[in-house]
Design a protein around this motif. Structure first.
Motif, PDB file in Angstrom:
ATOM      1  N   LYS B  62       0.857  -1.187   0.000  1.00 28.06           N
ATOM      2  CA  LYS B  62       0.000   0.000   0.000  1.00 28.06           C
ATOM      3  C   LYS B  62       0.890   1.233   0.000  1.00 28.06           C
ATOM      4  O   LYS B  62       1.865   1.293   0.751  1.00 28.06           O
ATOM      5  CB  LYS B  62      -0.900   0.017   1.236  1.00 28.06           C
ATOM      6  N   TYR B  64       1.384   5.452   0.214  1.00 31.57           N
ATOM      7  CA  TYR B  64       0.786   6.664   0.777  1.00 31.57           C
ATOM      8  C   TYR B  64       1.653   7.873   0.447  1.00 31.57           C
ATOM      9  O   TYR B  64       2.867   7.843   0.657  1.00 31.57           O
ATOM     10  CB  TYR B  64       0.657   6.545   2.295  1.00 31.57           C
ATOM     11  N   GLY B  65       1.005   8.920  -0.050  1.00 30.96           N
ATOM     12  CA  GLY B  65       1.725  10.167  -0.276  1.00 30.96           C
ATOM     13  C   GLY B  65       1.488  11.104   0.892  1.00 30.96           C
ATOM     14  O   GLY B  65       0.685  10.815   1.782  1.00 30.96           O
ATOM     15  N   LEU B  75       5.434   6.727   0.845  1.00 27.32           N
ATOM     16  CA  LEU B  75       5.750   5.676   1.816  1.00 27.32           C
ATOM     17  C   LEU B  75       5.003   4.429   1.358  1.00 27.32           C
ATOM     18  O   LEU B  75       3.815   4.486   1.057  1.00 27.32           O
ATOM     19  CB  LEU B  75       5.285   6.098   3.209  1.00 27.32           C
ATOM     20  N   GLU B  77       4.001   0.499   2.372  1.00 23.73           N
ATOM     21  CA  GLU B  77       3.895  -0.412   3.517  1.00 23.73           C
ATOM     22  C   GLU B  77       3.699  -1.823   2.954  1.00 23.73           C
ATOM     23  O   GLU B  77       2.741  -2.072   2.218  1.00 23.73           O
ATOM     24  CB  GLU B  77       2.671   0.018   4.329  1.00 23.73           C
ATOM     25  N   ARG B  85       5.492  -5.301   9.328  1.00 19.50           N
ATOM     26  CA  ARG B  85       5.393  -4.373   8.215  1.00 19.50           C
ATOM     27  C   ARG B  85       6.793  -3.912   7.834  1.00 19.50           C
ATOM     28  O   ARG B  85       7.592  -3.535   8.711  1.00 19.50           O
ATOM     29  CB  ARG B  85       4.575  -3.130   8.603  1.00 19.50           C
ATOM     30  N   LYS B  89      10.666   3.852   1.306  1.00 21.86           N
ATOM     31  CA  LYS B  89      10.504   5.167   0.670  1.00 21.86           C
ATOM     32  C   LYS B  89      10.742   4.987  -0.827  1.00 21.86           C
ATOM     33  O   LYS B  89      11.758   4.400  -1.228  1.00 21.86           O
ATOM     34  CB  LYS B  89      11.531   6.140   1.248  1.00 21.86           C
TER      35      LYS B  89
END
Lengths: 197, 133
Positions: B62, B64-65, B75, B77, B85, B89
């Motif tokens: 997954k 994420y900005g 990021l 995950e 987890r 980056k």
């Protein structure tokens, strides 16, 4: 607005009272954020939340909005809300009634509240904000008052302390290759060594 | 596609993770390292480290900005089982296709919580039995 300042739901009041019993006076931030952690832990441990609080994404993290609106200066039910103009916490929430109303919590719920009080109660305004934000990576529009996650994903990030990882990253220049070690093609043994385990 | 995989030396080796890892059974430790090796291999070959179907399927990737600590990168995950987890980056820095692994987090139930889980286990529908470590 007056509706938002009504008495707390009895379960949420019991949680808040128990937190005060364990921690003494709480800052308004602790009073509004710790119930979120309690519900995330309870969902993981018991399969259900303890409170029905609205855990919303506010600008500085997740907040139980009912607690925030409730915590206006004065004696409010079993709680004393005091403004401390020169203190970092500014508004403090403490108990005025003895015995406290936390007796409404079953033993397993009380144990969860106590656990959160001890593990996360010492965190300050900034740390609680970062912790609750790290539990909700999906949210990009902080301050929109949307619902925060209370699921296993949130628990995993809480228990794994993702906030600490993000904190260390803030202090590190990840753009600088001098801070990198290459693991392209690394064996299992190399990976173990890289982690120091 | 050949992507280089790096770790961030300041954050990758983490005492918090090391303590958690030491509490895993030897089998669980080996399983984790095998999965990490598999992830490393897939990251080197995949066209994209978050959207590639193989990675998404194997590690529930997954992305994420907007995470402030990462200055414009995403990021990612990766899940290894329910408890672990791997945080990365991407891109490692602007303009490259390399990936930087920054941390592993391990979610351990505190002993106090384990006791409550045990005493409530029979009342929770669909609860999965976990082996004691």
């Amino acid at each position: 607005m007056s509706g938002k300042q009504q008495a707390l739901d009895p379960k949420l009041a019991a949680v808040l009272a128990r937190l005060c019993e364990r921690r003494g006076a709480l800052t308004k931030t602790q009073a509004a954020k710790l119930p979120y952690l309690i519900d995330v832990v309870a969902k993981h441990v018991l399969g259900r939340r303890i409170t029905q609080a609205s855990h919303e994404n506010w600008r500085f993290g997740v907040v139980a909005s009912e607690v925030w609106h409730f915590a206006k200066p004065g004696v409010r039910g079993p709680f004393m809300i005091e403004e401390q103009p020169y203190s970092e916490g500014r508004v403090l929430v403490s108990l005025v009634e003895t015995p406290p109303p936390s007796s409404g919590l079953p033993a397993e719920e009380q144990e969860i509240v106590d656990f959160v009080a001890e593990e996360f109660g010492p965190l300050d305004f900034d740390e609680l904000g970062k912790l609750t934000k790290a539990m909700n990576l999906e949210i990009t529009n902080w301050g929109s008052n949307g619902a925060a996650k209370v699921d296993e994903e949130a628990y995993t990030r809480l228990a794994g302390r993702l906030d600490r990882v993000l904190g260390r990253l803030e202090r590190c220049n990840t753009e600088d290759p001098n801070n990198w070690q290459e693991l392209t093609g690394a064996s299992r043994a190399d990976l173990r060594k890289s982690l120091g385990v | 596609m050949s992507r280089r995989v790096f770790v961030c030396t300041a954050t990758w080796k983490d005492p918090h993770f090391q303590r958690g890892f030491s509490k895993l059974t030897p089998n669980d430790q080996e399983d984790f390292l095998a999965e990490l090796e598999k992830l490393r291999g897939l990251l080197e070959e995949a066209p994209h480290p978050a959207t590639d179907p193989k990675i998404r399927q194997a590690f529930k990737a997954k992305s994420y900005g907007g995470v402030v600590a990462l200055r414009g990168a995403s990021l990612i995950e990766y899940s290894i089982g329910n408890l672990i987890r791997v945080i990365a980056k991407y891109p490692a820095r602007d303009g490259c296709s390399d990936i930087l692994l920054v941390a592993v987090t391990l979610c351990h139930d505190h002993d106090r919580l384990k006791r409550i889980i045990k005493s409530n286990r029979t009342t929770i529908d669909g609860w999965h039995e976990e082996s004691e470590s």
